[in-house]
Design an enzyme around this catalytic site. Structure first.
Site, PDB file in Angstrom:
ATOM      1  N   HIS A 154       0.824  -1.222   0.000  1.00  0.00           N
ATOM      2  CA  HIS A 154       0.000   0.000   0.000  1.00  0.00           C
ATOM      3  C   HIS A 154       0.853   1.264   0.000  1.00  0.00           C
ATOM      4  O   HIS A 154       0.329   2.356  -0.214  1.00  0.00           O
ATOM      5  CB  HIS A 154      -0.942   0.032   1.205  1.00  0.00           C
ATOM      6  N   ASP A 190      -2.450 -10.407  -2.363  1.00  0.00           N
ATOM      7  CA  ASP A 190      -3.026 -10.007  -1.078  1.00  0.00           C
ATOM      8  C   ASP A 190      -4.530  -9.760  -1.293  1.00  0.00           C
ATOM      9  O   ASP A 190      -4.971  -9.475  -2.405  1.00  0.00           O
ATOM     10  CB  ASP A 190      -2.334  -8.728  -0.602  1.00  0.00           C
ATOM     11  N   HIS A 192      -6.162  -7.252  -0.421  1.00  0.00           N
ATOM     12  CA  HIS A 192      -6.362  -5.849  -0.783  1.00  0.00           C
ATOM     13  C   HIS A 192      -5.571  -5.488  -2.039  1.00  0.00           C
ATOM     14  O   HIS A 192      -4.480  -6.003  -2.253  1.00  0.00           O
ATOM     15  CB  HIS A 192      -5.912  -4.934   0.362  1.00  0.00           C
ATOM     16  N   ASP A 279      -4.400 -12.894   3.763  1.00  0.00           N
ATOM     17  CA  ASP A 279      -5.674 -12.352   4.245  1.00  0.00           C
ATOM     18  C   ASP A 279      -6.837 -12.731   3.324  1.00  0.00           C
ATOM     19  O   ASP A 279      -7.974 -12.293   3.553  1.00  0.00           O
ATOM     20  CB  ASP A 279      -5.604 -10.833   4.496  1.00  0.00           C
TER      21      ASP A 279
END
Ligand code: SP5
Ligand code: ZN
Length: 334
Positions: A154, A190, A192, A279
């Site tokens: 991120h 991931d 996200h 995740d």
């Protein structure tokens, strides 16, 4: 597959993060590492390659900010960890403001990324760990696992966010390019979207970025990772976003993954960097896909079938009790 890890990655230990309008315990905590180390066994040490490889991705003023933010925060008489509360949404003006609150807003994209006493040291060694994994590939290993923590995908060139401070995958990809390994493909799996990595390479035609992630219409980071984001300028066509709905299980997940792998194969890379987050696990407390521990091995086998030298860089994964086994399943599959 060798596992790279440095104990100094433990020093980053923020206490809390903003969640649903209140403060809750920080999800990206050191228990994640204990779970992974218990499942993976022996690790290999990480040499110090200095700041030069970090500076290929991140501007000096941003690194200076990360180094001094906690000190400046304490000098301002503040309790707890450093965290911003105002963001320049109208445009990121190139103002050189001294106020720590202004700098925290200037160099971040969200409120879930506090800076604590050991944050810089851990972020630095997390990036060095990615570089150590890359060096294993340069020495002839077919694959390596960089147990990076804090995670990185991120973080953009000059901002932190989503528990990420330095973009470990991007630092490794740039170092691979500098080492003459040719075109690099980054596969981000991931839960996200890896907005920071996309932001860093989105205008580049020599680095391919493919991401399979939760639809940003429902999930963080919301403003990036939509299906129509395909790169810009020379990078047009070198970004591929494959958002999936909440509840996605292994069948639909693998169909999207195969699309990403086909595109990577067509790109013709000499090296793969895989931003791996666990995740996507059914039991993850802050995410909503439905992969099971046993699913990670066949997912990894599909990725390994590209036949590229591969650096696996750790990103998220918050179901701490299962995290180690999920990562071990993935690495066995590889
Ligand atoms: C690397 C990575 O997976 N970053 C994810 C960042 C998500 N940040 C926003 C999530 C908000 C939910 N906060 C839950 C806190 C529970 N302690
Ligand atoms: Zn994640």
């Amino acid at each position: 597959m060798r596992v790279f890890w440095d104990e100094r990655q433990r020093r980053h230990a923020p206490v809390q993060e903003l969640h649903n309008g209140g403060f809750v315990p920080f999800a990206e905590h050191i228990g994640r590492v204990d779970s992974m180390l218990a499942a993976l066994g022996a690790t290999h040490s990480v040499p110090d390659r200095g700041e030069a490889p970090l500076l290929r991705v991140h501007p000096g003023p941003y690194l200076d900010f990360l180094k001094s933010a906690f000190i400046d925060w304490k000098a301002a008489g503040r309790p707890g960890d450093a965290a911003g509360y105002v963001w320049p949404v109208i445009g990121r003006r190139a103002l050189e403001l001294d106020r720590i609150d202004a700098r925290l807003g200037q160099y971040s994209m969200d409120a879930s990324t506090p800076i604590a006493e050991g944050t810089w040291e851990s972020a630095y060694w997390s990036a060095q760990t990615a570089l150590a994994g890359l060096e294993a590939l340069l020495a002839g290993d077919r694959a390596a696992f960089a147990l990076c923590r804090p995670p990185g995908h991120h973080a953009g060139a000059d901002y932190m966010g989503g528990y990420c401070y330095l973009n470990n995958a991007a630092v490794a990809a740039e170092a691979a390019w500098a080492a003459g390994l040719g075109r690099v493909a980054i596969l981000d799996i991931d839960y996200h979207h890896g907005n920071g990595t996309q932001d860093i390479f989105g205008a580049r035609g020599d680095v391919f970025f493919a991401s399979v992630h939760a639809d940003p219409r429902t999930d963080y980071p919301f403003f990036w990772g939509h299906g129509d984001e395909g790169g810009a300028g020379e990078g047009e066509g070198a970004t591929l976003n494959l958002p999936l709905p909440r509840g996605t299980g292994i069948r639909d997940y693998e169909a999207a993954l195969d699309k990403a792998l086909e595109a990577i194969a067509a790109f013709g890379a000499g090296l793969l960097v895989c931003s791996f987050g666990a995740d996507t696990f059914a039991g993850d407390p802050i995410c909503a896909f439905a992969l099971e521990t046993a699913d990670y091995a066949p997912v990894a086998r599909r990725i390994a079938s590209l036949g590229l030298p591969s650096l696996v860089v750790m990103e998220g994964g918050y179901a701490v009790d299962a995290l180690g086994e999920n990562v071990a399943s993935f690495l066995r599959g590889f």
